[in-house]
Design a protein around this motif. Sequence first.
Motif, PDB file in Angstrom:
ATOM      1  N   GLN A 207       0.826  -1.202   0.000  1.00 32.34           N
ATOM      2  CA  GLN A 207       0.000   0.000   0.000  1.00 32.34           C
ATOM      3  C   GLN A 207       0.864   1.257   0.000  1.00 32.34           C
ATOM      4  N   GLU A 208       2.080   1.149   0.501  1.00 33.93           N
ATOM      5  CA  GLU A 208       2.980   2.292   0.628  1.00 33.93           C
ATOM      6  C   GLU A 208       3.874   2.477  -0.587  1.00 33.93           C
ATOM      7  N   PHE A 209       4.237   1.361  -1.257  1.00 34.11           N
ATOM      8  CA  PHE A 209       5.200   1.426  -2.353  1.00 34.11           C
ATOM      9  C   PHE A 209       4.657   0.691  -3.578  1.00 34.11           C
ATOM     10  N   ASP A 210       4.706   1.346  -4.738  1.00 34.18           N
ATOM     11  CA  ASP A 210       4.223   0.678  -5.943  1.00 34.18           C
ATOM     12  C   ASP A 210       5.288  -0.211  -6.587  1.00 34.18           C
ATOM     13  N   ASN A 211       6.481  -0.280  -5.975  1.00 28.18           N
ATOM     14  CA  ASN A 211       7.531  -1.168  -6.499  1.00 28.18           C
ATOM     15  C   ASN A 211       7.702  -2.424  -5.651  1.00 28.18           C
ATOM     16  N   VAL A 212       6.767  -2.687  -4.740  1.00 23.82           N
ATOM     17  CA  VAL A 212       6.851  -3.858  -3.859  1.00 23.82           C
ATOM     18  C   VAL A 212       5.785  -4.870  -4.244  1.00 23.82           C
ATOM     19  N   ILE A 213       6.182  -6.139  -4.332  1.00 28.42           N
ATOM     20  CA  ILE A 213       5.228  -7.237  -4.524  1.00 28.42           C
ATOM     21  C   ILE A 213       5.506  -8.299  -3.468  1.00 28.42           C
ATOM     22  N   ILE A 214       4.453  -8.797  -2.863  1.00 33.52           N
ATOM     23  CA  ILE A 214       4.535  -9.872  -1.885  1.00 33.52           C
ATOM     24  C   ILE A 214       4.160 -11.175  -2.590  1.00 33.52           C
ATOM     25  N   ALA A 215       5.033 -12.178  -2.514  1.00 37.16           N
ATOM     26  CA  ALA A 215       4.753 -13.476  -3.129  1.00 37.16           C
ATOM     27  C   ALA A 215       4.434 -14.501  -2.045  1.00 37.16           C
ATOM     28  N   ARG A 216       3.356 -15.244  -2.252  1.00 40.46           N
ATOM     29  CA  ARG A 216       2.943 -16.269  -1.288  1.00 40.46           C
ATOM     30  C   ARG A 216       2.557 -17.557  -2.009  1.00 40.46           C
ATOM     31  N   THR A 217       2.483 -18.629  -1.226  1.00 39.77           N
ATOM     32  CA  THR A 217       2.178 -19.946  -1.775  1.00 39.77           C
ATOM     33  C   THR A 217       1.214 -20.688  -0.868  1.00 39.77           C
ATOM     34  N   LEU A 218       0.510 -21.666  -1.425  1.00 37.44           N
ATOM     35  CA  LEU A 218      -0.305 -22.582  -0.631  1.00 37.44           C
ATOM     36  C   LEU A 218       0.429 -23.889  -0.348  1.00 37.44           C
ATOM     37  N   SER A 219       1.694 -23.959  -0.738  1.00 34.12           N
ATOM     38  CA  SER A 219       2.461 -25.201  -0.595  1.00 34.12           C
ATOM     39  C   SER A 219       2.799 -25.512   0.857  1.00 34.12           C
TER      40      SER A 219
END
Length: 356
Positions: free
Chosen positions: A204-216
């Motif tokens: 929400q603060e930075f447009d250059n950040v992505i959070i990656a998650r998994t269901l593994s």
Amino acid sequence: MTHAISMTHYFRPNVEAMAGYVPGEQPKPGTNIIKLNTNENPYPPSPTAMRVLQTLDGECLRRYPNPFANDFRQAISEVLEVPQDWIIVGNGSDDILNILVRACTELGRSVVYPTPTYVLYRTLAEIQPANVVEISYRDDFQLPIEELVAAKGAVTFIASPNSPSGHVVPTEDLQLLASELSGVLVVDEAYVDFADETALSLVQEFDNVIIARTLSKGYSLAGLRLGFGIANPSLLSGLFKVKDSYNVDAIACLVGAAAMRDQAYKNECVAKVKVSRAKLLLDLKQLGFQVRDSQTNFLLAAPPKGNAGEIYLALKERGILVRYFNQPGLNDKLRITVGTESQNQGLIEALIHLVQ
């Protein structure tokens, strides 16, 4: 008639030169093995998710799936309270990482990350190809922010919690890093379900950040191959251009949505893993292992004599698989997945005979 064998080079030079990623060993189903080498959740998937799998309508297999996996995106949106258009879904979170490298890097545009960490980052960069900048963690695993910023990565990967160390990078450190980077910051939260902290608020603060998650990991669905990324839509717009048209199948989408909504079951399994993690850590320390505190579902443990390679092989002969990385900084350590109580006890009983 015989044909002369010629050495034809079918592959790009960077592919010829690379070693490729080596996954943890997977024994055949039904093999009598205590499998503690690939950080799978030892408990079964959500019963709700299994019921979806068992009652699938064949029509969902006849037709192409939704190209954006909207059923699953809606479930993520509900649970994590993020807008649906801030979510991209992948064939495992590895797919998200691959899309990012393909979309953002090339020769002259670097992939940057601190080491030791998930070795797939290097593999993806080598396939592209892209320049690779590896920066060693300090002994205390403090994030080397200045060095990471100076490397000027088109993509900077930070696994938090990190594998194989198990440590979490404080959100304030990631916040500072994001504010100084010119490229994309990927916070790989594959093990976040076992951790006390998440960096999700940074999108929400930075447009250059992505959070990656998994269901593994937390959801016991490593075989389903389902993951996702959360980022500002301005960043996702370029990633959607690169992903395969139908990169997530209809079964994964439906089962994953059910598993995501069954937070009570996931949290129950995670709580059991955390209790087992604490006990296993103490048991290993009593045998003389040096063990780091962990916010994952595994422990990084150094045997008292440093003979990790020998112990890895001896455990394998006894039908127990753990992970051994024969590389500097890790060749005296074992990465051990937290199993069920009985699996962990079987490991400890074997180690009693091996370290004395």
